[in-house]
Design a protein around this motif. Structure first.
Motif, short mmCIF file in Angstrom:
data_model
loop_
_atom_site.label_atom_id
_atom_site.label_comp_id
_atom_site.label_asym_id
_atom_site.label_seq_id
_atom_site.Cartn_x
_atom_site.Cartn_y
_atom_site.Cartn_z
N HIS A 123 0.81 -1.22 0.00
CA HIS A 123 0.00 0.00 0.00
C HIS A 123 0.85 1.27 0.00
O HIS A 123 0.30 2.36 0.15
CB HIS A 123 -0.93 0.01 1.22
N LEU A 124 2.16 1.14 -0.15
CA LEU A 124 3.04 2.30 -0.18
C LEU A 124 3.05 2.87 -1.60
O LEU A 124 3.81 2.43 -2.46
CB LEU A 124 4.45 1.91 0.26
N SER A 125 2.21 3.86 -1.83
CA SER A 125 2.05 4.44 -3.16
C SER A 125 2.99 5.64 -3.33
O SER A 125 3.51 6.19 -2.34
CB SER A 125 0.60 4.89 -3.36
N PRO A 126 3.22 6.08 -4.58
CA PRO A 126 4.05 7.28 -4.79
C PRO A 126 3.49 8.52 -4.10
O PRO A 126 4.26 9.38 -3.66
CB PRO A 126 4.05 7.44 -6.32
N LYS A 127 2.16 8.63 -3.97
CA LYS A 127 1.57 9.78 -3.28
C LYS A 127 1.95 9.78 -1.79
O LYS A 127 2.29 10.82 -1.23
CB LYS A 127 0.05 9.76 -3.43
N TYR A 343 -10.54 7.83 12.17
CA TYR A 343 -11.31 8.56 11.16
C TYR A 343 -10.79 9.99 11.00
O TYR A 343 -10.70 10.50 9.87
CB TYR A 343 -12.79 8.58 11.54
N ALA A 344 -10.46 10.63 12.11
CA ALA A 344 -9.94 12.00 12.04
C ALA A 344 -8.60 12.03 11.29
O ALA A 344 -8.35 12.93 10.49
CB ALA A 344 -9.77 12.56 13.45
N LEU A 345 -7.75 11.04 11.54
CA LEU A 345 -6.46 10.97 10.85
C LEU A 345 -6.64 10.74 9.35
O LEU A 345 -5.98 11.40 8.52
CB LEU A 345 -5.62 9.84 11.45
N MET A 346 -7.55 9.85 8.98
CA MET A 346 -7.77 9.55 7.56
C MET A 346 -8.36 10.76 6.83
O MET A 346 -7.96 11.06 5.70
CB MET A 346 -8.70 8.34 7.44
N ASN A 347 -9.29 11.46 7.46
CA ASN A 347 -9.91 12.61 6.80
C ASN A 347 -8.95 13.78 6.66
O ASN A 347 -9.03 14.55 5.69
CB ASN A 347 -11.15 13.05 7.58
N LYS A 348 -8.04 13.92 7.61
CA LYS A 348 -7.11 15.06 7.58
C LYS A 348 -5.91 14.79 6.68
O LYS A 348 -5.52 15.66 5.88
CB LYS A 348 -6.64 15.37 9.00
N TYR A 350 -5.23 11.77 4.69
CA TYR A 350 -5.40 10.95 3.48
C TYR A 350 -6.85 10.99 2.98
O TYR A 350 -7.51 9.95 2.93
CB TYR A 350 -4.97 9.51 3.76
N PRO A 351 -7.36 12.15 2.63
CA PRO A 351 -8.72 12.20 2.08
C PRO A 351 -8.76 11.54 0.70
O PRO A 351 -7.95 11.84 -0.17
CB PRO A 351 -9.01 13.70 2.00
N GLY A 352 -9.68 10.63 0.53
CA GLY A 352 -9.80 9.93 -0.74
C GLY A 352 -8.86 8.76 -0.90
O GLY A 352 -8.89 8.08 -1.93
N GLN A 353 -7.99 8.51 0.07
CA GLN A 353 -7.08 7.36 0.03
C GLN A 353 -7.42 6.44 1.21
O GLN A 353 -6.99 6.67 2.33
CB GLN A 353 -5.62 7.82 0.13
N SER A 354 -8.20 5.44 0.93
CA SER A 354 -8.70 4.59 2.01
C SER A 354 -7.59 3.81 2.71
O SER A 354 -7.69 3.51 3.90
CB SER A 354 -9.74 3.60 1.46
N HIS A 355 -6.51 3.49 1.97
CA HIS A 355 -5.42 2.70 2.55
C HIS A 355 -4.15 3.52 2.72
O HIS A 355 -3.05 2.96 2.83
CB HIS A 355 -5.13 1.48 1.68
N GLY A 356 -4.27 4.85 2.75
CA GLY A 356 -3.09 5.69 2.92
C GLY A 356 -2.42 5.50 4.27
O GLY A 356 -1.19 5.57 4.38
N VAL A 357 -3.22 5.25 5.31
CA VAL A 357 -2.65 5.02 6.65
C VAL A 357 -1.78 3.77 6.65
O VAL A 357 -0.72 3.75 7.29
CB VAL A 357 -3.79 4.91 7.68
N LEU A 358 -2.21 2.74 5.93
CA LEU A 358 -1.40 1.52 5.86
C LEU A 358 -0.09 1.77 5.11
O LEU A 358 0.94 1.19 5.44
CB LEU A 358 -2.19 0.40 5.18
N GLY A 359 -0.14 2.65 4.09
CA GLY A 359 1.09 3.00 3.38
C GLY A 359 2.09 3.68 4.29
O GLY A 359 3.29 3.40 4.24
N GLU A 360 1.61 4.57 5.15
CA GLU A 360 2.52 5.23 6.11
C GLU A 360 3.03 4.23 7.14
O GLU A 360 4.19 4.31 7.57
CB GLU A 360 1.80 6.38 6.80
N LEU A 361 2.19 3.29 7.54
CA LEU A 361 2.63 2.25 8.47
C LEU A 361 3.77 1.43 7.86
O LEU A 361 4.78 1.15 8.54
CB LEU A 361 1.45 1.34 8.82
#
Length: 495
Positions: A123-127, A343-348, A350-361
């Motif tokens: 889930h580690l994307s270029p974005k 939810y607050a972390l995802m909205n702030k 990674y809006p629109g990236q449902s798995h962005g938190v996993l990429g940062e992990l």
């Protein structure tokens, strides 16, 4: 043909250099890597002093390689790290790479470890990478001086031993000094001559010792100046901008502030309500505590209007009390269920990236494991603790937590087998996080592939680490769940 390349110019021989899950000690002809699959990769390296057999802490660098792309870096001796070259140099070296000028000096990418790396970064994307590690953002980290070499330590020890021996000789000779002055007063010339001879011999010995000690001090000072290692130059690392997780303490402070304001308003309303009830009983409009009640004479004369006023204020007081209970319940939930924080972390961030938190992990985990980054370790701990404490979100976002279970399984594969038995890492944060997360999954409504991944995670913990978690079953002493009626639910609604 599809693979890219990374040219690393001027890397000193003996430097520890690696990409993804592989690490090597490079030779004098090393110029980089080739046949790299497209995607995100991590380069990690550590300057090494071959003579002193000492290496500096590792530095890591994430790169995004496109199909057949060539990245060019140069080793900076003063900074002891890789820096980008100019665009003109990059074009020239890219042309040379196309002509196979450097092919014999490029190491192939370890394809046998490609699947392991892909399992750690699905889930580690270029974005996500561009957000966490922007280009041309550096930070200087000072280093501690390297330890003294072994030969210098042995010489210093020998010097200390010689000094102790000379001190012992000087003390023993001083103990054989002249006898009392009474012997000199007897006029025995032979004794006097012997004493004078001993004094002269002692003075010669002391002068020789002083000369020898001064010589040793000079040698020691010269040896320290010549052989003491200088402080290494500062380490330059790329700055990473990790997400700031919601602070539960701030939420608790805000909730306490709201409760205090609400309590003041409720106390004022209760005083007014008590005065109205007294007024209804007496049937007259009176002053309460020096203040005239906000009721007209017309309302005072009508008991029906007064009853409606009392009823409205009681309903308002009931709603305010329900709101107070809701705020207090949210404080308790903030400690036990971190879903709202997620939810607050995802909205702030990674809006629109449902798995962005996993990429940062995944980014933080790889920075810690391969790049030996303390910041990566701390962020990995925070995100893991957050995701393992989301009771409500497991059922509301099943796809996210199904992917998180797979990522957790891959990361545990990369952790050493003695991670939970080692004297340093045993009883760490991960033990409690895994126990909480497995208990949440056990009581959740997951099914299908997610349930199978849950069973695989439990099996891995048992076979590799010997961890078996026992959860408390429901007992008679447990909490009782009461179903409320529609009327009771309506009364508990917030205003």
């Amino acid at each position: 043909r599809r693979g890219g390349a990374v040219l690393c110019l001027g890397v000193p021989a003996g430097t520890i250099f690696g990409i993804d899950c592989a690490s090597y000690g490079v030779g004098p002809k090393f110029m980089g890597l080739k046949m790299i699959p497209p995607g995100i990769h991590i380069l990690h390296f550590a300057p090494t002093n071959v003579k002193k057999k000492a290496s500096a802490p590792k530095t890591s660098l994430f790169v995004t390689i496109k199909e057949a792309e060539v990245l060019v870096y140069r080793w900076d001796k003063s900074l002891e790290g890789l820096v980008e070259v100019t665009e003109e140099e990059r074009r020239q070296y890219t042309t040379g790479y196309r002509r196979l000028d450097f092919d014999a000096k490029l190491a192939p990418y370890p394809l046998r470890l490609q699947r392991v790396w892909e399992s750690l970064t699905p889930h580690l994307s270029p974005k996500v990478r561009a957000k966490l590690e922007p280009i041309q953002k550096f930070r200087v980290v000072p280093r501690q001086p390297l330890p003294a070499p072994k030969e210098l330590s042995e010489k210093l020890n020998q010097t200390e031993e010689q000094k102790r021996e000379k001190s012992f000789i000087s003390t023993s000779m001083a103990s054989k000094g002249p006898p009392d002055a009474r012997m000199e007063s007897k006029g025995d010339e032979k004794v006097v001559m012997q004493l004078e001879h001993k004094k002269a011999k002692k003075m010669e010995t002391e002068e020789g010792e002083n000369t020898l000690m001064e010589k040793e001090k000079k040698e020691k000072k010269t040896m320290n100046v010549e052989n003491t290692p200088a402080v290494p130059p500062p380490l330059v690392v790329r700055r990473r901008f990790y997400s700031r997780l919601p602070d539960s303490l701030e939420a608790i402070k805000a909730a306490k502030k709201r409760c205090k304001a609400l309590q003041t308003e409720m106390d004022s309303l209760r005083n007014t309500l008590n005065a109205l009830e007294v007024q209804k009983i007496l049937g007259t409009c009176k002053k309460s505590s020096g203040k005239v009640l906000d009721i007209s004479a017309k309302k005072a004369g009508s008991s029906d209007e007064l009853g409606k006023e009392i009823k409205a204020k009681k309903e308002r007081l009931t709603k305010m009390d329900a709101k107070m209970r809701s705020i207090l319940a949210s404080v308790t939930t903030c400690h036990m269920d971190k879903s709202e924080g997620l939810y607050a972390l995802m909205n702030k961030e990674y809006p629109g990236q449902s798995h962005g938190v996993l990429g940062e992990l995944e980014f933080a985990f790889c920075s810690f494991v391969f790049g030996e980054s303390f910041e990566g370790l701390e962020q990995w701990k925070k995100l893991t603790r957050l995701l393992c404490s989301c009771d409500k979100a497991v059922d509301e976002k099943p796809d996210l937590f199904a992917a998180f279970t797979q990522v957790l399984h891959s990361q545990l594969h990369a952790i050493p087998r003695d991670f939970f038995q080692d004297c340093i890492s045993k009883e760490n944060f991960l033990h409690d996080c895994l126990k909480d997360y497995l208990e949440i999954l056990k009581n959740s409504q997951i099914s299908g592939q997610h349930r199978r991944d849950h069973d695989k995670l439990q099996s891995l913990l048992k076979t590799k680490f010997g961890l078996v978690f026992v959860f408390e079953e429901d007992s008679e002493d447990g909490p009782v769940i009461v179903e409320l009626t529609e009327k009771q639910l309506a009364e508990l609604k917030l205003s």
